[in-house]
Design a protein around this motif. Structure first.
Motif, PDB file in Angstrom:
ATOM      1  N   HIS A  23     -13.041  51.616 -15.961  1.00  0.00           N
ATOM      2  CA  HIS A  23     -13.359  50.656 -17.020  1.00  0.00           C
ATOM      3  C   HIS A  23     -13.139  51.272 -18.396  1.00  0.00           C
ATOM      4  O   HIS A  23     -13.295  52.474 -18.595  1.00  0.00           O
ATOM      5  N   LYS A  24     -12.837  50.388 -19.328  1.00  0.00           N
ATOM      6  CA  LYS A  24     -12.684  50.784 -20.725  1.00  0.00           C
ATOM      7  C   LYS A  24     -14.012  50.566 -21.448  1.00  0.00           C
ATOM      8  O   LYS A  24     -14.926  49.943 -20.906  1.00  0.00           O
ATOM      9  N   PRO A  25     -14.116  51.042 -22.689  1.00  0.00           N
ATOM     10  CA  PRO A  25     -15.329  50.797 -23.482  1.00  0.00           C
ATOM     11  C   PRO A  25     -15.583  49.305 -23.694  1.00  0.00           C
ATOM     12  O   PRO A  25     -14.688  48.477 -23.515  1.00  0.00           O
ATOM     13  N   VAL A  26     -16.816  48.979 -24.072  1.00  0.00           N
ATOM     14  CA  VAL A  26     -17.209  47.590 -24.318  1.00  0.00           C
ATOM     15  C   VAL A  26     -17.156  47.284 -25.815  1.00  0.00           C
ATOM     16  O   VAL A  26     -17.103  48.202 -26.647  1.00  0.00           O
ATOM     17  N   THR A  27     -17.205  45.998 -26.163  1.00  0.00           N
ATOM     18  CA  THR A  27     -17.132  45.623 -27.573  1.00  0.00           C
ATOM     19  C   THR A  27     -18.502  45.467 -28.224  1.00  0.00           C
ATOM     20  O   THR A  27     -18.614  45.579 -29.437  1.00  0.00           O
ATOM     21  N   GLY A  28     -19.531  45.200 -27.460  1.00  0.00           N
ATOM     22  CA  GLY A  28     -20.859  45.020 -28.032  1.00  0.00           C
ATOM     23  C   GLY A  28     -21.938  45.387 -27.040  1.00  0.00           C
ATOM     24  O   GLY A  28     -21.653  45.670 -25.873  1.00  0.00           O
ATOM     25  N   HIS A  29     -23.184  45.388 -27.509  1.00  0.00           N
ATOM     26  CA  HIS A  29     -24.304  45.738 -26.637  1.00  0.00           C
ATOM     27  C   HIS A  29     -25.619  45.315 -27.268  1.00  0.00           C
ATOM     28  O   HIS A  29     -25.668  44.951 -28.439  1.00  0.00           O
ATOM     29  N   LYS A  30     -26.675  45.356 -26.484  1.00  0.00           N
ATOM     30  CA  LYS A  30     -28.039  45.225 -27.006  1.00  0.00           C
ATOM     31  C   LYS A  30     -28.555  46.616 -27.363  1.00  0.00           C
ATOM     32  O   LYS A  30     -29.177  46.816 -28.389  1.00  0.00           O
ATOM     33  N   PHE A  31     -28.301  47.590 -26.452  1.00  0.00           N
ATOM     34  CA  PHE A  31     -28.673  48.982 -26.706  1.00  0.00           C
ATOM     35  C   PHE A  31     -27.910  49.891 -25.759  1.00  0.00           C
ATOM     36  O   PHE A  31     -27.374  49.445 -24.742  1.00  0.00           O
ATOM     37  N   SER A  32     -27.871  51.155 -26.114  1.00  0.00           N
ATOM     38  CA  SER A  32     -27.273  52.181 -25.255  1.00  0.00           C
ATOM     39  C   SER A  32     -28.227  53.358 -25.175  1.00  0.00           C
ATOM     40  O   SER A  32     -28.945  53.647 -26.139  1.00  0.00           O
ATOM     41  N   ILE A  33     -28.226  54.024 -24.036  1.00  0.00           N
ATOM     42  CA  ILE A  33     -29.030  55.233 -23.861  1.00  0.00           C
ATOM     43  C   ILE A  33     -28.147  56.297 -23.228  1.00  0.00           C
ATOM     44  O   ILE A  33     -27.129  55.992 -22.600  1.00  0.00           O
ATOM     45  N   ALA A  34     -28.556  57.537 -23.403  1.00  0.00           N
ATOM     46  CA  ALA A  34     -27.819  58.657 -22.831  1.00  0.00           C
ATOM     47  C   ALA A  34     -28.765  59.510 -22.006  1.00  0.00           C
ATOM     48  O   ALA A  34     -29.981  59.479 -22.187  1.00  0.00           O
ATOM     49  N   CYS A  35     -28.167  60.268 -21.124  1.00  0.00           N
ATOM     50  CA  CYS A  35     -28.882  61.270 -20.343  1.00  0.00           C
ATOM     51  C   CYS A  35     -28.272  62.601 -20.766  1.00  0.00           C
ATOM     52  O   CYS A  35     -27.043  62.754 -20.755  1.00  0.00           O
ATOM     53  N   ALA A  36     -29.110  63.537 -21.179  1.00  0.00           N
ATOM     54  CA  ALA A  36     -28.610  64.812 -21.675  1.00  0.00           C
ATOM     55  C   ALA A  36     -29.209  65.971 -20.905  1.00  0.00           C
ATOM     56  O   ALA A  36     -30.338  65.905 -20.424  1.00  0.00           O
ATOM     57  N   THR A  60     -32.424  37.732 -19.064  1.00  0.00           N
ATOM     58  CA  THR A  60     -31.685  38.674 -18.235  1.00  0.00           C
ATOM     59  C   THR A  60     -30.711  39.480 -19.085  1.00  0.00           C
ATOM     60  O   THR A  60     -30.055  38.928 -19.960  1.00  0.00           O
ATOM     61  N   LEU A  61     -30.623  40.774 -18.824  1.00  0.00           N
ATOM     62  CA  LEU A  61     -29.600  41.625 -19.427  1.00  0.00           C
ATOM     63  C   LEU A  61     -28.791  42.282 -18.311  1.00  0.00           C
ATOM     64  O   LEU A  61     -29.177  42.229 -17.138  1.00  0.00           O
ATOM     65  N   GLU A  62     -27.668  42.882 -18.685  1.00  0.00           N
ATOM     66  CA  GLU A  62     -26.770  43.506 -17.716  1.00  0.00           C
ATOM     67  C   GLU A  62     -26.410  44.928 -18.158  1.00  0.00           C
ATOM     68  O   GLU A  62     -26.130  45.154 -19.337  1.00  0.00           O
ATOM     69  N   VAL A  63     -26.419  45.853 -17.209  1.00  0.00           N
ATOM     70  CA  VAL A  63     -25.855  47.174 -17.476  1.00  0.00           C
ATOM     71  C   VAL A  63     -24.342  46.971 -17.389  1.00  0.00           C
ATOM     72  O   VAL A  63     -23.784  46.852 -16.303  1.00  0.00           O
ATOM     73  N   ASN A  64     -23.706  46.862 -18.564  1.00  0.00           N
ATOM     74  CA  ASN A  64     -22.273  46.589 -18.609  1.00  0.00           C
ATOM     75  C   ASN A  64     -21.440  47.824 -18.288  1.00  0.00           C
ATOM     76  O   ASN A  64     -20.333  47.694 -17.756  1.00  0.00           O
ATOM     77  N   ARG A  65     -21.941  48.991 -18.619  1.00  0.00           N
ATOM     78  CA  ARG A  65     -21.281  50.241 -18.262  1.00  0.00           C
ATOM     79  C   ARG A  65     -22.333  51.290 -17.970  1.00  0.00           C
ATOM     80  O   ARG A  65     -23.322  51.424 -18.709  1.00  0.00           O
ATOM     81  N   LEU A  66     -22.111  52.037 -16.895  1.00  0.00           N
ATOM     82  CA  LEU A  66     -22.889  53.236 -16.611  1.00  0.00           C
ATOM     83  C   LEU A  66     -21.876  54.289 -16.210  1.00  0.00           C
ATOM     84  O   LEU A  66     -21.046  54.053 -15.342  1.00  0.00           O
ATOM     85  N   CYS A  67     -21.928  55.422 -16.879  1.00  0.00           N
ATOM     86  CA  CYS A  67     -20.917  56.455 -16.670  1.00  0.00           C
ATOM     87  C   CYS A  67     -21.572  57.820 -16.797  1.00  0.00           C
ATOM     88  O   CYS A  67     -22.347  58.054 -17.725  1.00  0.00           O
ATOM     89  N   THR A  68     -21.262  58.712 -15.858  1.00  0.00           N
ATOM     90  CA  THR A  68     -21.750  60.090 -15.945  1.00  0.00           C
ATOM     91  C   THR A  68     -20.586  61.045 -15.693  1.00  0.00           C
ATOM     92  O   THR A  68     -19.516  60.634 -15.252  1.00  0.00           O
TER      93      THR A  68
END
Length: 156
Positions: A23-36, A60-68
Motif C-alpha cells: 500500500h501507498k501512503p494515505v491522504t488524510g486521517h483522524k490520528f496517527s500513532i507510532a510504536c518506538a 466507527t473508524l478504520e485503521v487505514n494503514r498499519l505498518c511495521t
C-alpha cells in the motif's frame, strides 16, 4: 522496550512509503500513532474514517494503514493502542482489513475478531482506478467494538 508515541501524518506516511509491502501512503486521517524502540520508530498506525461509505456511521473508524519493520509485538501493540484511543474519543467500533492470505495473529492478540470476507478482488464502478492500488485479492474485515471492551473489563 516498545512504547506508543504520537506521530504526524507526514511522518507516518513516510514510514508507510518506505516499509509497506503493498500500500501507498494515505491522504488524510483522524490520528496517527507510532510504536518506538527507544528513539527509532518501528511501526505506525494511521486511523481515519471508514473507506466504505456504508460503514461510515459517525461511530466507527478504520485503521487505514498499519505498518511495521517486523519488530516483534509492534503490530498487536499498535492495534490495541488504536482501539484505546478510538474508544477514548467516543467512537464505538474500529475496523480494518487484511489480505485473506494473512493470518491475523496480531489482530487476534489485540482482542479483535474476524467478521468475514469483504469486498471483491478489485474496485468497481465509475471511480475505479486504472491501475490496482492494492493486490487483486480478497480481504478479511476485522473489528473491535464496545462489546469487546465490556468482555475485557469483565475479565479483569
Amino acid at each position: 522496550m516498545l512504547e506508543i508515541c504520537p506521530v504526524s501524518l507526514k511522518e507516518a506516511n513516510a514510514f508507510v512509503a518506505e516499509n509497506h509491502r503493498h500500500h501507498k501512503p494515505v491522504t488524510g486521517h483522524k490520528f496517527s500513532i507510532a510504536c518506538a524502540d527507544g528513539e527509532k520508530i518501528v511501526g505506525v498506525a494511521i486511523v481515519g474514517r471508514p473507506v466504505s461509505r456504508h460503514l461510515d456511521d459517525g461511530w466507527t473508524l478504520e485503521v487505514n494503514r498499519l505498518c511495521t519493520d517486523g519488530t516483534r509485538n509492534a503490530c498487536s501493540m499498535l492495534y490495541a493502542a488504536a482501539w484505546r484511543a478510538v474508544r477514548a474519543m467516543g467512537y464505538r467500533k474500529l475496523i480494518t482489513y487484511i489480505l485473506d492470505t494473512e493470518p491475523g495473529t496480531s489482530l487476534r492478540a489485540a482482542g479483535w475478531r474476524c467478521v468475514g470476507q469483504a469486498g471483491g478482488l478489485r474496485w468497481t464502478g465509475k471511480r475505479r482506478p486504472e491501475v490496482d492500488l492494492c493486490p487483486a485479492q480478497m480481504k478479511l474485515r476485522w473489528e473491535i467494538g464496545e462489546e469487546a471492551a465490556l468482555e475485557e473489563m469483565g475479565a479483569q
